[in-house]
Design a protein around this motif. Structure first.
Motif, PDB file in Angstrom:
ATOM      1  N   ALA A 179     -23.101 -78.296  -9.846  1.00  0.00           N
ATOM      2  CA  ALA A 179     -22.868 -79.702  -9.505  1.00  0.00           C
ATOM      3  C   ALA A 179     -24.038 -80.529 -10.014  1.00  0.00           C
ATOM      4  O   ALA A 179     -25.119 -79.999 -10.316  1.00  0.00           O
ATOM      5  N   MET A 180     -23.817 -81.833 -10.096  1.00  0.00           N
ATOM      6  CA  MET A 180     -24.867 -82.802 -10.398  1.00  0.00           C
ATOM      7  C   MET A 180     -24.720 -83.928  -9.392  1.00  0.00           C
ATOM      8  O   MET A 180     -23.603 -84.228  -8.946  1.00  0.00           O
ATOM      9  N   ALA A 181     -25.841 -84.540  -9.039  1.00  0.00           N
ATOM     10  CA  ALA A 181     -25.786 -85.669  -8.111  1.00  0.00           C
ATOM     11  C   ALA A 181     -26.834 -86.698  -8.497  1.00  0.00           C
ATOM     12  O   ALA A 181     -27.869 -86.365  -9.089  1.00  0.00           O
ATOM     13  N   LEU A 182     -26.540 -87.931  -8.159  1.00  0.00           N
ATOM     14  CA  LEU A 182     -27.502 -89.013  -8.303  1.00  0.00           C
ATOM     15  C   LEU A 182     -28.053 -89.270  -6.907  1.00  0.00           C
ATOM     16  O   LEU A 182     -27.340 -89.750  -6.019  1.00  0.00           O
ATOM     17  N   TYR A 183     -29.299 -88.877  -6.688  1.00  0.00           N
ATOM     18  CA  TYR A 183     -29.938 -88.971  -5.376  1.00  0.00           C
ATOM     19  C   TYR A 183     -31.105 -89.948  -5.470  1.00  0.00           C
ATOM     20  O   TYR A 183     -32.086 -89.683  -6.166  1.00  0.00           O
ATOM     21  N   ASN A 184     -30.987 -91.085  -4.789  1.00  0.00           N
ATOM     22  CA  ASN A 184     -32.039 -92.109  -4.814  1.00  0.00           C
ATOM     23  C   ASN A 184     -32.556 -92.363  -6.239  1.00  0.00           C
ATOM     24  O   ASN A 184     -33.749 -92.347  -6.501  1.00  0.00           O
ATOM     25  N   SER A 185     -31.638 -92.559  -7.172  1.00  0.00           N
ATOM     26  CA  SER A 185     -31.911 -92.866  -8.585  1.00  0.00           C
ATOM     27  C   SER A 185     -32.469 -91.689  -9.378  1.00  0.00           C
ATOM     28  O   SER A 185     -32.980 -91.870 -10.476  1.00  0.00           O
ATOM     29  N   VAL A 186     -32.377 -90.476  -8.845  1.00  0.00           N
ATOM     30  CA  VAL A 186     -32.836 -89.278  -9.549  1.00  0.00           C
ATOM     31  C   VAL A 186     -31.640 -88.357  -9.754  1.00  0.00           C
ATOM     32  O   VAL A 186     -30.905 -88.071  -8.817  1.00  0.00           O
ATOM     33  N   MET A 187     -31.438 -87.891 -11.000  1.00  0.00           N
ATOM     34  CA  MET A 187     -30.370 -86.921 -11.268  1.00  0.00           C
ATOM     35  C   MET A 187     -30.867 -85.535 -10.894  1.00  0.00           C
ATOM     36  O   MET A 187     -31.950 -85.120 -11.322  1.00  0.00           O
ATOM     37  N   ILE A 188     -30.049 -84.837 -10.086  1.00  0.00           N
ATOM     38  CA  ILE A 188     -30.391 -83.477  -9.668  1.00  0.00           C
ATOM     39  C   ILE A 188     -29.225 -82.542  -9.969  1.00  0.00           C
ATOM     40  O   ILE A 188     -28.075 -82.971 -10.041  1.00  0.00           O
ATOM     41  N   LEU A 189     -29.545 -81.268 -10.161  1.00  0.00           N
ATOM     42  CA  LEU A 189     -28.559 -80.246 -10.490  1.00  0.00           C
ATOM     43  C   LEU A 189     -28.532 -79.197  -9.384  1.00  0.00           C
ATOM     44  O   LEU A 189     -29.583 -78.785  -8.893  1.00  0.00           O
ATOM     45  N   LEU A 190     -27.334 -78.738  -9.041  1.00  0.00           N
ATOM     46  CA  LEU A 190     -27.188 -77.642  -8.087  1.00  0.00           C
ATOM     47  C   LEU A 190     -27.046 -76.350  -8.873  1.00  0.00           C
ATOM     48  O   LEU A 190     -26.143 -76.210  -9.690  1.00  0.00           O
ATOM     49  N   LEU A 191     -27.955 -75.421  -8.626  1.00  0.00           N
ATOM     50  CA  LEU A 191     -27.907 -74.129  -9.286  1.00  0.00           C
ATOM     51  C   LEU A 191     -28.427 -73.052  -8.352  1.00  0.00           C
ATOM     52  O   LEU A 191     -28.999 -73.351  -7.314  1.00  0.00           O
ATOM     53  N   VAL A 192     -28.204 -71.818  -8.711  1.00  0.00           N
ATOM     54  CA  VAL A 192     -28.767 -70.697  -7.968  1.00  0.00           C
ATOM     55  C   VAL A 192     -30.109 -70.405  -8.609  1.00  0.00           C
ATOM     56  O   VAL A 192     -30.181 -70.004  -9.771  1.00  0.00           O
ATOM     57  N   ASP A 193     -31.179 -70.623  -7.858  1.00  0.00           N
ATOM     58  CA  ASP A 193     -32.518 -70.467  -8.416  1.00  0.00           C
ATOM     59  C   ASP A 193     -33.015 -69.032  -8.282  1.00  0.00           C
ATOM     60  O   ASP A 193     -32.256 -68.130  -7.931  1.00  0.00           O
ATOM     61  N   ASP A 194     -34.284 -68.827  -8.528  1.00  0.00           N
ATOM     62  CA  ASP A 194     -34.858 -67.485  -8.521  1.00  0.00           C
ATOM     63  C   ASP A 194     -34.936 -66.865  -7.121  1.00  0.00           C
ATOM     64  O   ASP A 194     -35.204 -65.670  -7.003  1.00  0.00           O
ATOM     65  N   THR A 195     -34.668 -67.645  -6.081  1.00  0.00           N
ATOM     66  CA  THR A 195     -34.602 -67.098  -4.722  1.00  0.00           C
ATOM     67  C   THR A 195     -33.225 -66.500  -4.441  1.00  0.00           C
ATOM     68  O   THR A 195     -33.033 -65.866  -3.412  1.00  0.00           O
ATOM     69  N   GLY A 196     -32.258 -66.773  -5.339  1.00  0.00           N
ATOM     70  CA  GLY A 196     -30.891 -66.302  -5.143  1.00  0.00           C
ATOM     71  C   GLY A 196     -30.043 -67.225  -4.302  1.00  0.00           C
ATOM     72  O   GLY A 196     -28.906 -66.909  -3.970  1.00  0.00           O
ATOM     73  N   LYS A 197     -30.563 -68.390  -3.948  1.00  0.00           N
ATOM     74  CA  LYS A 197     -29.844 -69.362  -3.113  1.00  0.00           C
ATOM     75  C   LYS A 197     -29.527 -70.618  -3.924  1.00  0.00           C
ATOM     76  O   LYS A 197     -30.225 -70.961  -4.873  1.00  0.00           O
ATOM     77  N   PRO A 198     -28.470 -71.346  -3.518  1.00  0.00           N
ATOM     78  CA  PRO A 198     -28.182 -72.620  -4.182  1.00  0.00           C
ATOM     79  C   PRO A 198     -29.191 -73.685  -3.746  1.00  0.00           C
ATOM     80  O   PRO A 198     -29.458 -73.845  -2.551  1.00  0.00           O
ATOM     81  N   ASN A 199     -29.768 -74.356  -4.718  1.00  0.00           N
ATOM     82  CA  ASN A 199     -30.727 -75.422  -4.457  1.00  0.00           C
ATOM     83  C   ASN A 199     -30.582 -76.502  -5.510  1.00  0.00           C
ATOM     84  O   ASN A 199     -30.099 -76.259  -6.611  1.00  0.00           O
ATOM     85  N   TRP A 200     -31.035 -77.710  -5.159  1.00  0.00           N
ATOM     86  CA  TRP A 200     -30.980 -78.857  -6.058  1.00  0.00           C
ATOM     87  C   TRP A 200     -32.302 -78.994  -6.805  1.00  0.00           C
ATOM     88  O   TRP A 200     -33.371 -78.883  -6.209  1.00  0.00           O
ATOM     89  N   TYR A 201     -32.213 -79.280  -8.128  1.00  0.00           N
ATOM     90  CA  TYR A 201     -33.395 -79.403  -8.979  1.00  0.00           C
ATOM     91  C   TYR A 201     -33.286 -80.646  -9.867  1.00  0.00           C
ATOM     92  O   TYR A 201     -32.191 -81.021 -10.296  1.00  0.00           O
ATOM     93  N   PRO A 202     -34.428 -81.243 -10.205  1.00  0.00           N
ATOM     94  CA  PRO A 202     -34.401 -82.435 -11.074  1.00  0.00           C
ATOM     95  C   PRO A 202     -33.943 -82.087 -12.485  1.00  0.00           C
ATOM     96  O   PRO A 202     -34.352 -81.063 -13.056  1.00  0.00           O
ATOM     97  N   ILE A 203     -33.110 -82.935 -13.032  1.00  0.00           N
ATOM     98  CA  ILE A 203     -32.550 -82.707 -14.362  1.00  0.00           C
ATOM     99  C   ILE A 203     -33.639 -82.671 -15.435  1.00  0.00           C
ATOM    100  O   ILE A 203     -33.467 -82.037 -16.467  1.00  0.00           O
ATOM    101  N   GLU A 204     -34.768 -83.312 -15.179  1.00  0.00           N
ATOM    102  CA  GLU A 204     -35.852 -83.350 -16.169  1.00  0.00           C
ATOM    103  C   GLU A 204     -36.388 -81.960 -16.516  1.00  0.00           C
ATOM    104  O   GLU A 204     -37.010 -81.780 -17.558  1.00  0.00           O
ATOM    105  N   PHE A 205     -36.155 -80.974 -15.668  1.00  0.00           N
ATOM    106  CA  PHE A 205     -36.622 -79.614 -15.935  1.00  0.00           C
ATOM    107  C   PHE A 205     -35.756 -78.870 -16.951  1.00  0.00           C
ATOM    108  O   PHE A 205     -36.129 -77.784 -17.389  1.00  0.00           O
ATOM    109  N   PHE A 206     -34.615 -79.429 -17.321  1.00  0.00           N
ATOM    110  CA  PHE A 206     -33.619 -78.657 -18.065  1.00  0.00           C
ATOM    111  C   PHE A 206     -33.169 -79.334 -19.349  1.00  0.00           C
ATOM    112  O   PHE A 206     -33.239 -80.547 -19.485  1.00  0.00           O
ATOM    113  N   SER A 207     -32.677 -78.507 -20.247  1.00  0.00           N
ATOM    114  CA  SER A 207     -31.986 -78.997 -21.435  1.00  0.00           C
ATOM    115  C   SER A 207     -30.617 -78.322 -21.462  1.00  0.00           C
ATOM    116  O   SER A 207     -30.384 -77.333 -20.766  1.00  0.00           O
ATOM    117  N   PHE A 208     -29.740 -78.854 -22.309  1.00  0.00           N
ATOM    118  CA  PHE A 208     -28.357 -78.376 -22.359  1.00  0.00           C
ATOM    119  C   PHE A 208     -27.965 -78.140 -23.800  1.00  0.00           C
ATOM    120  O   PHE A 208     -28.115 -79.027 -24.632  1.00  0.00           O
TER     121      PHE A 208
END
Length: 137
Positions: free
Chosen positions: A42-71
């Motif tokens: 998923a993607m969301a616009l949260y307080n003017s920040v784009m965030i992505l929902l992914l399963v991170d290195d903890t194995g859980k779903p968490n939201w992360y800033p889009i600036e960390f990623f490329s596509f």
């Protein structure tokens, strides 16, 4: 949709991120690995920040800033939904993603709170996305 991690240190984030997420500092290191590829659920616009929902290195779903990623492929999944009415009281102005997340504000909140039923629904979605990816769809 997949994203490739290009950074995991808050120093890579713009100032608006720290306004939206007041609990973070420039010293924060996030639970994603540089050069690793992650499925985006998923993607969301949260307080003017784009965030992505992914399963991170903890194995859980968490939201992360889009600036960390490329596509590599900027196409949104065909089965994603969109809403401007989910979790507005929490700063989410828009959200794209799997149907349950986008259509049910309670699911959105329960997923963040790690409710077992919400995690089960997310896990079903995760399995579906990964199976479709493996079949070449």
């Amino acid at each position: 949709m997949r994203a490739i991690c290009r950074a995991n240190n808050a120093k890579a984030l713009p100032p608006k991120y720290f306004v939206a997420f007041r609990g973070e500092s420039e010293q924060t290191i996030f639970h994603v690995s540089v050069a690793a590829e992650y499925f985006v659920f998923a993607m969301a616009l949260y307080n003017s920040v784009m965030i992505l929902l992914l399963v991170d290195d903890t194995g859980k779903p968490n939201w992360y800033p889009i600036e960390f990623f490329s596509f590599n492929q900027p196409k949104l999944p065909a089965d994603w939904f969109f809403s401007t009415g989910v979790a507005n009281e929490h700063g989410v102005g828009a959200i794209w993603g799997y149907q349950q997340l986008v259509s049910d504000p309670e699911h959105y909140e329960r997923l963040i709170e790690r409710d077992p039923d919400a995690l089960r629904i997310f896990e079903q979605e995760r399995c579906k996305v990964q199976a479709n990816d493996n079949s070449g769809s």
